[in-house]
Design an enzyme around this catalytic site. Structure first.
Site, PDB file in Angstrom:
ATOM      1  N   ARG A  24       0.826  -1.215   0.000  1.00 56.55           N
ATOM      2  CA  ARG A  24       0.000   0.000   0.000  1.00 56.55           C
ATOM      3  C   ARG A  24       0.857   1.260   0.000  1.00 56.55           C
ATOM      4  NH1 ARG A  24      -3.593   0.791   4.590  1.00 56.55           N
ATOM      5  NH2 ARG A  24      -1.856  -0.117   5.696  1.00 56.55           N
ATOM      6  N   ASN A  42      -6.185  -2.403   2.372  1.00 55.17           N
ATOM      7  CA  ASN A  42      -6.097  -3.831   2.664  1.00 55.17           C
ATOM      8  C   ASN A  42      -7.505  -4.353   2.936  1.00 55.17           C
ATOM      9  OD1 ASN A  42      -3.315  -4.131   2.518  1.00 55.17           O
ATOM     10  ND2 ASN A  42      -3.004  -3.853   4.697  1.00 55.17           N
TER      11      ASN A  42
END
Length: 94
Positions: A24, A42
């Protein structure tokens, strides 16, 4: 058909070893470099999902990065769906 310099938006779903490996944060950094907007998150099932908006040629470069990921990740599959541009400003982690 949209050209490379037209605004575009995609929803992306990434499978593989993509959580806990900086994926990320790498996506955030790459989106900032490419001046793209949207978010990356996520998911409980182990996937990473993202919404990315910007110029078509820049989204193509972002998708190339998302297929590779970080040096610690292992991407097994990337699904991309073209969606409507929402006009999001900036790129964030969710």
């Amino acid at each position: 058909m949209a050209g490379p310099h037209d605004m575009r938006a995609v929803d992306v779903r990434v499978d593989g070893e993509v959580q806990g490996v900086g994926y990320r944060f790498g996506a955030l950094r790459r989106a900032d470099e490419l001046e793209l907007s949207g978010w990356v998150s996520n998911e409980a099932n182990g996937q990473v999902t993202a919404h990315v908006e910007g110029l078509g040629h820049r989204i193509d470069k972002m998708l190339e990065w998302m297929r590779e990921g970080t040096k610690w990740s292992h991407v097994s599959r990337v699904d991309v769906e073209d969606v409507a541009v929402q006009g999001i400003e900036g790129f964030t982690l969710r």
